[in-house]
Design an enzyme around this catalytic site. Structure first.
Site, PDB file in Angstrom:
ATOM      1  N   PRO A 282       0.824  -1.214   0.000  1.00  0.00           N
ATOM      2  CA  PRO A 282       0.000   0.000   0.000  1.00  0.00           C
ATOM      3  C   PRO A 282       0.858   1.264   0.000  1.00  0.00           C
ATOM      4  O   PRO A 282       1.900   1.323   0.644  1.00  0.00           O
ATOM      5  CB  PRO A 282      -0.787  -0.110   1.310  1.00  0.00           C
ATOM      6  CG  PRO A 282       0.095  -0.903   2.211  1.00  0.00           C
ATOM      7  CD  PRO A 282       0.870  -1.858   1.328  1.00  0.00           C
ATOM      8  N   GLY A 283       0.426   2.269  -0.737  1.00  0.00           N
ATOM      9  CA  GLY A 283       1.112   3.555  -0.741  1.00  0.00           C
ATOM     10  C   GLY A 283       0.151   4.643  -0.283  1.00  0.00           C
ATOM     11  O   GLY A 283       0.175   5.096   0.851  1.00  0.00           O
ATOM     12  N   ARG A 284      -0.753   5.026  -1.195  1.00  0.00           N
ATOM     13  CA  ARG A 284      -1.697   6.107  -0.934  1.00  0.00           C
ATOM     14  C   ARG A 284      -2.467   5.940   0.384  1.00  0.00           C
ATOM     15  O   ARG A 284      -2.656   6.897   1.124  1.00  0.00           O
ATOM     16  CB  ARG A 284      -2.706   6.161  -2.095  1.00  0.00           C
ATOM     17  CG  ARG A 284      -3.648   7.361  -2.060  1.00  0.00           C
ATOM     18  CD  ARG A 284      -4.783   7.180  -3.087  1.00  0.00           C
ATOM     19  NE  ARG A 284      -4.301   6.779  -4.384  1.00  0.00           N
ATOM     20  CZ  ARG A 284      -4.012   7.612  -5.386  1.00  0.00           C
ATOM     21  NH1 ARG A 284      -4.191   8.893  -5.233  1.00  0.00           N
ATOM     22  NH2 ARG A 284      -3.580   7.142  -6.535  1.00  0.00           N
ATOM     23  N   ARG A 320      -1.664  16.435  -9.282  1.00  0.00           N
ATOM     24  CA  ARG A 320      -2.804  15.517  -9.438  1.00  0.00           C
ATOM     25  C   ARG A 320      -4.011  16.145 -10.135  1.00  0.00           C
ATOM     26  O   ARG A 320      -4.580  15.527 -11.027  1.00  0.00           O
ATOM     27  CB  ARG A 320      -3.215  14.908  -8.089  1.00  0.00           C
ATOM     28  CG  ARG A 320      -2.127  14.030  -7.452  1.00  0.00           C
ATOM     29  CD  ARG A 320      -2.627  13.265  -6.227  1.00  0.00           C
ATOM     30  NE  ARG A 320      -3.621  12.296  -6.612  1.00  0.00           N
ATOM     31  CZ  ARG A 320      -4.916  12.439  -6.415  1.00  0.00           C
ATOM     32  NH1 ARG A 320      -5.397  13.490  -5.799  1.00  0.00           N
ATOM     33  NH2 ARG A 320      -5.740  11.522  -6.821  1.00  0.00           N
ATOM     34  N   CYS A 350       2.307  29.156 -16.135  1.00  0.00           N
ATOM     35  CA  CYS A 350       1.763  29.580 -17.419  1.00  0.00           C
ATOM     36  C   CYS A 350       1.207  28.402 -18.204  1.00  0.00           C
ATOM     37  O   CYS A 350       1.761  27.993 -19.231  1.00  0.00           O
ATOM     38  CB  CYS A 350       2.845  30.302 -18.203  1.00  0.00           C
ATOM     39  SG  CYS A 350       3.442  31.719 -17.284  1.00  0.00           S
ATOM     40  N   TYR A 378       1.474  11.186  -3.526  1.00  0.00           N
ATOM     41  CA  TYR A 378       1.586  11.662  -4.911  1.00  0.00           C
ATOM     42  C   TYR A 378       1.480  13.188  -4.966  1.00  0.00           C
ATOM     43  O   TYR A 378       0.898  13.751  -5.885  1.00  0.00           O
ATOM     44  CB  TYR A 378       0.553  10.962  -5.811  1.00  0.00           C
ATOM     45  CG  TYR A 378       0.689   9.450  -5.723  1.00  0.00           C
ATOM     46  CD1 TYR A 378       1.812   8.820  -6.236  1.00  0.00           C
ATOM     47  CD2 TYR A 378      -0.260   8.672  -5.049  1.00  0.00           C
ATOM     48  CE1 TYR A 378       1.986   7.454  -6.117  1.00  0.00           C
ATOM     49  CE2 TYR A 378      -0.099   7.300  -4.925  1.00  0.00           C
ATOM     50  CZ  TYR A 378       1.029   6.699  -5.460  1.00  0.00           C
ATOM     51  OH  TYR A 378       1.199   5.342  -5.333  1.00  0.00           O
TER      52      TYR A 378
HETATM   53  C1  LIG Z   1       2.229   2.460  -7.114  1.00  0.00           C
HETATM   54  C2  LIG Z   1       2.374   1.054  -6.727  1.00  0.00           C
HETATM   55  C3  LIG Z   1       1.866   0.605  -5.510  1.00  0.00           C
HETATM   56  C4  LIG Z   1       1.105   1.485  -4.551  1.00  0.00           C
HETATM   57  O1  LIG Z   1      -0.097   1.955  -5.076  1.00  0.00           O
HETATM   58  P1  LIG Z   1      -1.068   2.818  -4.119  1.00  0.00           P
HETATM   59  O2  LIG Z   1      -2.230   3.083  -4.981  1.00  0.00           O
HETATM   60  O3  LIG Z   1      -0.348   4.059  -3.751  1.00  0.00           O
HETATM   61  O4  LIG Z   1      -1.389   1.980  -2.929  1.00  0.00           O
HETATM   62  C5  LIG Z   1       2.099  -0.708  -5.151  1.00  0.00           C
HETATM   63  N1  LIG Z   1       2.771  -1.559  -5.975  1.00  0.00           N
HETATM   64  C6  LIG Z   1       3.254  -1.159  -7.168  1.00  0.00           C
HETATM   65  C7  LIG Z   1       3.992  -2.117  -8.005  1.00  0.00           C
HETATM   66  C8  LIG Z   1       3.078   0.159  -7.583  1.00  0.00           C
HETATM   67  O5  LIG Z   1       3.557   0.540  -8.764  1.00  0.00           O
END
Ligand SMILES: *Cc1c(COP(=O)(O)O)cnc(C)c1O
Length: 423
Positions: A282-284, A320, A350, A378
């Site tokens: 997980p990232g976001r 974004r 611009c 992001y």
């Molecule tokens: C971007 C990415 C993630 C994380 O995605 P989120 O939407 O930010 O949770 C995980 N695995 C891979 C391979 C990614 O490219």
């Protein structure tokens, strides 16, 4: 209304706070544009995953491309997280934050030889391989170093994550992963290569996913493959189910992290794969709602058809909206009296695409500080220097204190590496 990012983001009277820090005062002290993150919010998000995974063999690999500030990595490493990286540069950040390479998985379709060498020497846990050509190169690089590369094949399960086309990655026509029908052949080849050590299987179907169904569909497709691969005597130690869980920007109602994990574990158990190690990326959903971008109103420019509220943050700071037409909440840091008008909140760059929010009802005046919400993921990582704009500073609030975790860039830094021609 509840703010995305609550309870860490909240109002006391008219003033917006992140944890115990008033954001208006922070903007006056550190200047704008300014990214501000809550350490408690990102810890809590990681713990929600960890709690649901407790008792299972697992590794939560934070996808650090969402926000790779060293203090963020340090915070998540202390929670026991590993990291999903997509470049050698990200690996250097993990090491600089004091986390071990043994907790790193390396994703991405375009790994160079130099990146493979560095990752093998550092000792990453696994390469998520995305093509046959990459597999062959990795075998070659590993043998030259006298070692074997731990590998998962990233399979493309061909499920629709029902998200924005730019952030959907699990469909047949995306550049990511190995198509389902070819995955078995790639595993057969991997098992024969002396420089490759097959460890697991991997998929990642997209980002800002707000439903469980695409995850469970992808999981079923992945488990079908696991069974086919193991039927040929190739053992798979772990399942990596990627990231992609969405967050609330406006009215989205994504499943909670623990609900997602429970649903996945239930399906994994039901199909008899419960003993396998589980990796998630997980990232976001770890950092998105832990951060805001503060920006000061410069000018109001009312017009016959549109009113523009011109602020000092722009698409170079937060891309974004311009890139995905993403909707992000925008609220005043101190609410003022007066009837709101409808504004397009735009930056100074611009480009007509340089907007942060359209048709927002706000009571504002020049000098006010606005907060763009849900900007922890992001945001800063996608910032550029377009229009020779120095990148914003970043602050982490923690237990009532504000720490600068990245200095504001200076203009001279921007062209320090450039050279005039000899006359
Ligand atoms: C971007 C990415 C993630 C994380 O995605 P989120 O939407 O930010 O949770 C995980 N695995 C891979 C391979 C990614 O490219």
């Amino acid at each position: 209304m509840t703010l995305p990012g609550a309870p860490w983001l909240h109002r006391r009277g008219r003033t917006l706070y992140l944890e115990d820090v008033a954001l208006d005062a922070l903007a006056r002290t550190h200047g704008t544009p300014l990214y501000v993150y809550s350490r408690a919010a990102m810890r809590d998000a990681a713990r929600r995953y960890e709690r649901a995974l407790a008792g299972r063999s697992h590794l939560l690999c934070y996808a650090m491309k969402a926000n790779s500030n060293l203090a963020v990595l340090q915070t998540l490493a202390a929670e026991g997280c590993g990291f999903d990286i997509v470049s050698a540069g990200e690996l250097e950040r993990v090491l600089a934050a004091g986390a071990p390479a043994s907790r790193v998985v390396f994703s991405g379709v375009g790994k160079t030889r130099a990146e493979m060498v560095r990752a093998l020497q550092a000792g990453v846990r696994c390469f998520n391989v995305e093509s046959l050509a990459e597999l062959d190169r990795l075998d070659d690089v590993a043998r030259a170093l006298g070692t074997r590369a731990p590998v998962s094949v990233r399979v493309n399960p061909d499920v629709d994550a029902r998200t924005h086309p730019y952030i959907s990655t699990g469909l047949r026509d995306n550049k990511f992963g190995v198509v389902h029908d070819e995955a078995l052949a790639v595993y057969r080849r991997a098992a024969e290569l002396p420089g490759i050590d097959v460890r697991g299987i991997d998929c990642h179907i997209g980002s800002q996913i707000t439903e469980l169904a695409p995850y469970l569909d992808a999981l079923d497709r992945v488990l079908d493959l696991v069974e086919a691969v193991e039927a040929e005597g190739i053992a798979l130690h772990h399942l990596d189910l990627g990231g992609g869980l969405g967050i609330t920007y406006t009215d989205e109602q994504p499943p909670a992290a623990d609900a997602l994990v429970r649903a996945l574990l239930e399906r994994i158990d039901a199909r008899g794969h419960g003993a396998r190690e589980l990796l998630l990326e997980p990232g976001r959903s770890i950092v998105g709602n832990a951060g805001v971008l503060l920006t000061e109103v410069q000018y109001l420019k009312p017009g016959a058809h549109k009113n523009f509220c011109i602020v000092d943050a722009a698409m170079n700071d937060l891309v974004r909206p311009a890139m995905y037409e993403a909707w992000m909440g925008i609220v005043p840091c101190v609410e003022r009296d007066g009837t709101p008008s409808v504004w397009d909140v735009v930056g100074p760059v611009c480009e007509s695409g340089d907007w942060l929010g359209r048709d927002r009802a706000l009571a504002v005046a020049p000098g006010d500080v606005l907060a763009v919400l849900s900007a922890g993921a992001y945001g800063m990582v996608m910032a550029s220097n377009y229009n020779t704009r120095a990148r914003a500073a970043e602050v982490m609030v923690d237990a009532g204190r504000a720490h600068v975790v990245r200095d504001r860039e200076t203009t001279t830094q921007l062209f320090a590496g450039e050279h005039l021609l000899p006359d």
